[in-house]
Design an enzyme around this catalytic site. Sequence first.
Site, PDB file in Angstrom:
ATOM      1  N   TYR A 155      56.903  77.917  69.703  1.00  0.00           N
ATOM      2  CA  TYR A 155      55.564  78.498  69.080  1.00  0.00           C
ATOM      3  C   TYR A 155      55.889  80.099  68.963  1.00  0.00           C
ATOM      4  CZ  TYR A 155      54.388  79.383  73.834  1.00  0.00           C
ATOM      5  OH  TYR A 155      54.599  79.704  75.165  1.00  0.00           O
TER       6      TYR A 155
ATOM      7  N   GLY B 165      66.852  68.008  76.833  1.00  0.00           N
ATOM      8  CA  GLY B 165      66.417  68.644  77.913  1.00  0.00           C
ATOM      9  C   GLY B 165      65.038  68.266  78.604  1.00  0.00           C
ATOM     10  N   GLY B 166      64.339  69.141  79.330  1.00  0.00           N
ATOM     11  CA  GLY B 166      63.082  68.606  80.017  1.00  0.00           C
ATOM     12  C   GLY B 166      62.155  68.334  79.350  1.00  0.00           C
TER      13      GLY B 166
ATOM     14  N   ARG C 232      72.849  68.819  71.330  1.00  0.00           N
ATOM     15  CA  ARG C 232      74.338  69.568  71.593  1.00  0.00           C
ATOM     16  C   ARG C 232      75.425  68.917  72.564  1.00  0.00           C
ATOM     17  NH1 ARG C 232      74.163  75.634  73.960  1.00  0.00           N
ATOM     18  NH2 ARG C 232      73.380  74.473  75.599  1.00  0.00           N
ATOM     19  N   THR C 233      74.889  68.473  73.685  1.00  0.00           N
ATOM     20  CA  THR C 233      75.463  67.567  74.777  1.00  0.00           C
ATOM     21  C   THR C 233      75.285  66.245  74.725  1.00  0.00           C
ATOM     22  OG1 THR C 233      75.256  69.465  76.268  1.00  0.00           O
ATOM     23  CG2 THR C 233      76.121  67.327  77.183  1.00  0.00           C
TER      24      THR C 233
ATOM     25  N   LYS D 129      61.875  71.813  85.962  1.00  0.00           N
ATOM     26  CA  LYS D 129      61.218  71.120  85.482  1.00  0.00           C
ATOM     27  C   LYS D 129      61.573  69.442  86.274  1.00  0.00           C
ATOM     28  CE  LYS D 129      58.282  71.435  81.248  1.00  0.00           C
ATOM     29  NZ  LYS D 129      58.468  71.461  80.011  1.00  0.00           N
TER      30      LYS D 129
HETATM   31  P1  NAP Z   1      65.756  72.555  78.613  1.00  0.00           P
HETATM   32  O1  NAP Z   1      65.424  71.630  79.753  1.00  0.00           O
HETATM   33  O2  NAP Z   1      66.492  74.066  78.897  1.00  0.00           O
HETATM   34  O3  NAP Z   1      66.491  72.052  77.532  1.00  0.00           O
HETATM   35  C1  NAP Z   1      66.853  72.949  76.405  1.00  0.00           C
HETATM   36  C2  NAP Z   1      67.499  71.961  75.216  1.00  0.00           C
HETATM   37  O4  NAP Z   1      67.859  72.819  74.050  1.00  0.00           O
HETATM   38  C3  NAP Z   1      68.588  71.271  75.517  1.00  0.00           C
HETATM   39  O5  NAP Z   1      68.485  70.063  74.599  1.00  0.00           O
HETATM   40  C4  NAP Z   1      69.903  72.079  75.004  1.00  0.00           C
HETATM   41  O6  NAP Z   1      71.097  71.346  74.606  1.00  0.00           O
HETATM   42  C5  NAP Z   1      69.226  72.583  73.876  1.00  0.00           C
HETATM   43  N1  NAP Z   1      69.646  73.927  73.675  1.00  0.00           N
HETATM   44  C6  NAP Z   1      69.903  75.086  74.074  1.00  0.00           C
HETATM   45  N2  NAP Z   1      70.450  76.140  73.425  1.00  0.00           N
HETATM   46  C7  NAP Z   1      71.026  75.390  72.608  1.00  0.00           C
HETATM   47  C8  NAP Z   1      71.955  75.902  71.515  1.00  0.00           C
HETATM   48  N3  NAP Z   1      72.183  77.260  71.595  1.00  0.00           N
HETATM   49  N4  NAP Z   1      72.301  75.153  70.630  1.00  0.00           N
HETATM   50  C9  NAP Z   1      71.793  73.889  70.545  1.00  0.00           C
HETATM   51  N5  NAP Z   1      71.184  73.255  71.582  1.00  0.00           N
HETATM   52  C10 NAP Z   1      70.685  73.994  72.326  1.00  0.00           C
HETATM   53  O7  NAP Z   1      64.470  73.195  77.919  1.00  0.00           O
HETATM   54  P2  NAP Z   1      62.853  72.412  77.671  1.00  0.00           P
HETATM   55  O8  NAP Z   1      62.111  72.737  78.707  1.00  0.00           O
HETATM   56  O9  NAP Z   1      63.298  71.091  77.305  1.00  0.00           O
HETATM   57  O10 NAP Z   1      62.268  73.500  76.422  1.00  0.00           O
HETATM   58  C11 NAP Z   1      63.132  73.255  75.346  1.00  0.00           C
HETATM   59  C12 NAP Z   1      62.139  74.240  74.293  1.00  0.00           C
HETATM   60  O11 NAP Z   1      60.771  73.458  74.140  1.00  0.00           O
HETATM   61  C13 NAP Z   1      61.869  75.576  74.569  1.00  0.00           C
HETATM   62  O12 NAP Z   1      62.232  76.325  73.540  1.00  0.00           O
HETATM   63  C14 NAP Z   1      60.281  75.730  75.382  1.00  0.00           C
HETATM   64  O13 NAP Z   1      59.762  76.884  75.024  1.00  0.00           O
HETATM   65  C15 NAP Z   1      59.678  74.668  74.221  1.00  0.00           C
HETATM   66  N6  NAP Z   1      58.652  73.974  74.955  1.00  0.00           N
HETATM   67  C16 NAP Z   1      57.444  73.870  74.288  1.00  0.00           C
HETATM   68  C17 NAP Z   1      56.225  73.352  74.754  1.00  0.00           C
HETATM   69  C18 NAP Z   1      54.992  73.407  74.011  1.00  0.00           C
HETATM   70  O14 NAP Z   1      53.981  73.268  74.812  1.00  0.00           O
HETATM   71  N7  NAP Z   1      54.887  73.781  72.864  1.00  0.00           N
HETATM   72  C19 NAP Z   1      56.341  72.799  76.355  1.00  0.00           C
HETATM   73  C20 NAP Z   1      57.666  72.768  76.916  1.00  0.00           C
HETATM   74  C21 NAP Z   1      58.641  73.241  76.120  1.00  0.00           C
HETATM   75  P3  NAP Z   1      72.028  71.148  75.892  1.00  0.00           P
HETATM   76  O15 NAP Z   1      71.691  69.637  76.627  1.00  0.00           O
HETATM   77  O16 NAP Z   1      73.197  70.814  75.134  1.00  0.00           O
HETATM   78  O17 NAP Z   1      72.205  72.383  76.896  1.00  0.00           O
END
Ligand code: NAP
Length: 498
Positions: free
Chosen positions: A451, A362-363, A384-385, A298
């Site tokens: 979700y 994150g993204g 976390r970071t 992303k």
């Molecule tokens: P991403 O860029 O990979 O970011 C992941 C985030 O989760 C980072 O802040 C990461 O922290 C944290 N994280 C991952 N594993 C962790 C752990 N074990 N303990 C604590 N923090 C942890 O992913 P993203 O695209 O932002 O998506 C994040 C979530 O949002 C996903 O579950 C995704 O399905 C959901 N989402 C939902 C929608 C929707 O329309 N409902 C849309 C987009 C995303 P670090 O920075 O420390 O690694």
Amino acid sequence: MPLVCLSLTARTIAENLAVLERYRDNIDLAELRADLLDPSETFALRDFPSLAGLPCILAVRRKCDGGGFLDGEGQRLVMLAKAIAYARPDTSANYAYVDLENDFRVPSIEEACHTFGTRIIRSRHDIAGMPPDLDEAWSELALEPHEIPKLAVTPKSAADFATLFKWASSLPSGERIVVGMGEYGMPSRILADRLGSCLAYTSAIRAGLPLAAPGHLDPLALEETYRFRELTRETAFYALGGGPNVLTSKTPQLHNAAFKTAGINAVYVPLPSNDVSTFFSALEATGARGAAVTVPIKESVCASLARRSPEVDDIGACNTLVREGNEWVGYNTDAEGFERALLEFLGRSDLRGLRATLVGAGGVAKAIAHVLSNLGASALILNRTVSKARILAQRYGFAYGPCTEHSTELVADHADIIVQATSLGMEGERQGDPLDWYDFSGREAVFDLIYRPERSALLERAAAAGCRITNGWKMLRYQSAAQFKLWTGLEPPDSYFS
Ligand code: NAP
């Protein structure tokens, strides 16, 4: 149009027949995987086609080809011979096809097939990767004009998928089967027509049978989610790029249902891709008109775009690509989807005077921070970071902190709205609750972007404390609707909102 073939993997003929009955209206032929039958069942192989009542393929797949047959070639030969021998005048009682590997050339079996009208599918299965030279592999399979050549390979990246797609779609017309196995090959099963395949193999997943090969879909999913029988070479292609998690995304149901409702000849298919350059090579190979993009590309995709919307530039992440002329243009609909879902949840038109905690950096958290700032909230970002929380918070003048009990007081001070935007607690990921150190007072409105499951551990806890809660399902629908509009220029149908 490719035929839909159900590969039957039960241990008994009776169970295979019962499963076949469930799918009869959704398939054109059945493949009996004799290598997976109990040894005592192989005596009944001969009668399977007449019991099945539709054209059948017989396959006795060896372990080295991804099957379950472990005995020697002599025994395999006897099994095949017994199954196709004693041909009946009513050809529907004989196997319509037998799958024989390229290195299994037995004149007596071939002669029997020719005599009895059983077509030979001449196959090669590369279960560990792609052959170094596809043309060379193919030339060995396509030696006999009356046989149907079948090449099943295992792409290891979106680039491999692009190579396979480009190669197969440029083959001269003729009966053939080309399959990409595994997660990176999965789109080839939906796009079988584009690859020139005369059939698509499926497994009885919903009936609980083991997958016949990695990457198979259930025939009902092929029909209900992807409208397989309506796809043509003119069907516009839209992709969902990102890590292998894209294979379990709910967005294919949303977008493909909307294309159907709107009468648009288009299909949206997951295209696993772990990096931007291989994703673009697959988009180019398939002639994609647009794409959704998710983790882990992303953010990295932004640098490869010809143009970006102002939101993408501000947010630093892009979840939607649109082919405009010969260029890829990037948009971010996460922000729009979240804003609409959040305001609906809170029953407000802005967030002025509210204090919010955003968990994650994150993204998607970048899009959330952008919305919280635009709507006038004061916010705290925990991650976390911590360095990532700091960088994001500084962009909007927000507070930040570690996602630990050391931030308890900070959260208590930003507790009108709590938005959970990490992947912790998502189905298929590590289970957990990123705020397990925080006790909800019951006054917080809690929005978890996850979700699946419907209620994360965090939402369960918040609900038990009396908080108002919502998950990310509506946001997903709304951001998908915005993608539909960008891709088609049309108002999104109601299916996104109901
Ligand atoms: P991403 O860029 O990979 O970011 C992941 C985030 O989760 C980072 O802040 C990461 O922290 C944290 N994280 C991952 N594993 C962790 C752990 N074990 N303990 C604590 N923090 C942890 O992913 P993203 O695209 O932002 O998506 C994040 C979530 O949002 C996903 O579950 C995704 O399905 C959901 N989402 C939902 C929608 C929707 O329309 N409902 C849309 C987009 C995303 P670090 O920075 O420390 O690694």
